[in-house]
Design an enzyme around this catalytic site. Structure first.
Site, PDB file in Angstrom:
ATOM      1  N   PRO A 199     -19.760   7.186  -5.128  1.00 48.22           N
ATOM      2  CA  PRO A 199     -18.980   6.665  -6.261  1.00 48.22           C
ATOM      3  C   PRO A 199     -19.513   5.334  -6.742  1.00 48.22           C
ATOM      4  O   PRO A 199     -18.889   4.298  -6.535  1.00 48.22           O
ATOM      5  CB  PRO A 199     -17.572   6.530  -5.676  1.00 48.22           C
ATOM      6  CG  PRO A 199     -17.814   6.242  -4.225  1.00 48.22           C
ATOM      7  CD  PRO A 199     -19.043   7.019  -3.860  1.00 48.22           C
ATOM      8  N   CYS A 200     -20.656   5.367  -7.354  1.00 48.81           N
ATOM      9  CA  CYS A 200     -21.289   4.136  -7.812  1.00 48.81           C
ATOM     10  C   CYS A 200     -20.440   3.423  -8.863  1.00 48.81           C
ATOM     11  O   CYS A 200     -20.581   2.229  -9.078  1.00 48.81           O
ATOM     12  CB  CYS A 200     -22.670   4.447  -8.357  1.00 48.81           C
ATOM     13  SG  CYS A 200     -22.707   5.891  -9.414  1.00 48.81           S
ATOM     14  N   TYR A 201     -19.537   4.159  -9.480  1.00 52.88           N
ATOM     15  CA  TYR A 201     -18.698   3.539 -10.513  1.00 52.88           C
ATOM     16  C   TYR A 201     -17.673   2.583  -9.907  1.00 52.88           C
ATOM     17  O   TYR A 201     -17.102   1.758 -10.608  1.00 52.88           O
ATOM     18  CB  TYR A 201     -17.998   4.611 -11.343  1.00 52.88           C
ATOM     19  CG  TYR A 201     -17.141   5.555 -10.542  1.00 52.88           C
ATOM     20  CD1 TYR A 201     -17.690   6.741 -10.060  1.00 52.88           C
ATOM     21  CD2 TYR A 201     -15.816   5.258 -10.263  1.00 52.88           C
ATOM     22  CE1 TYR A 201     -16.908   7.612  -9.308  1.00 52.88           C
ATOM     23  CE2 TYR A 201     -15.026   6.119  -9.523  1.00 52.88           C
ATOM     24  CZ  TYR A 201     -15.582   7.300  -9.044  1.00 52.88           C
ATOM     25  OH  TYR A 201     -14.808   8.148  -8.305  1.00 52.88           O
TER      26      TYR A 201
END
Length: 109
Positions: A52-54
């Site tokens: 989940p780079c966001y």
DNA sequence: CAGTTGACGGCCC
DNA sequence: GGGGCCGCCAACT
């Protein structure tokens, strides 16, 4: 375990509804100064679904402009979906900053 | 092997 | 409080 894998593991530890700064992730991964390296690691992002780079933002709570997997706005949208409120395009790090369990944690294997 | 780059961070103006 | 400059470490060419 390479530097990248450590970073990926840490990012994967970020709980729902919380965000972590690059420096935060870098610190948990091993060195706080890896902030830039973290960005590079997420840039290559081998597993967009599992990582989940966001949920990773700058220390100011702003999403990176170079977010190229769907647009910066997309990132904000995803975070808002998790209950995170955005004020003038930035997150309130005081409240939504990842509450570190202990300190070093993760990256065990 | 050496130089440059890059999803940042911290300090200074 | 906002904007700009320098510094960091690992990966890339």
């Amino acid at each position: 375990m390479n530097t990248y894998e450590k970073i990926y593991l840490v990012v994967r530890q970020i709980p729902y509804g919380k965000v972590a700064s690059y420096g935060q992730v870098a610190a948990l991964a091993g060195n706080k100064r890896w902030s830039r390296v973290v960005g590079y690691a997420l840039h290559v992002n081998p597993d967009e679904k599992g990582i989940p780079c966001y949920r990773v933002v700058t220390k100011d709570g702003y999403p990176s402009k170079a977010f190229a997997f769907g647009g910066e706005n997309k990132q904000i949208e995803l975070l808002m979906s998790e209950g995170i409120e955005f004020l003038d395009g930035h997150v309130d790090m005081r409240k939504y900053c990842w509450d570190i369990p202990s300190e070093a944690v993760l990256v065990s294997d």
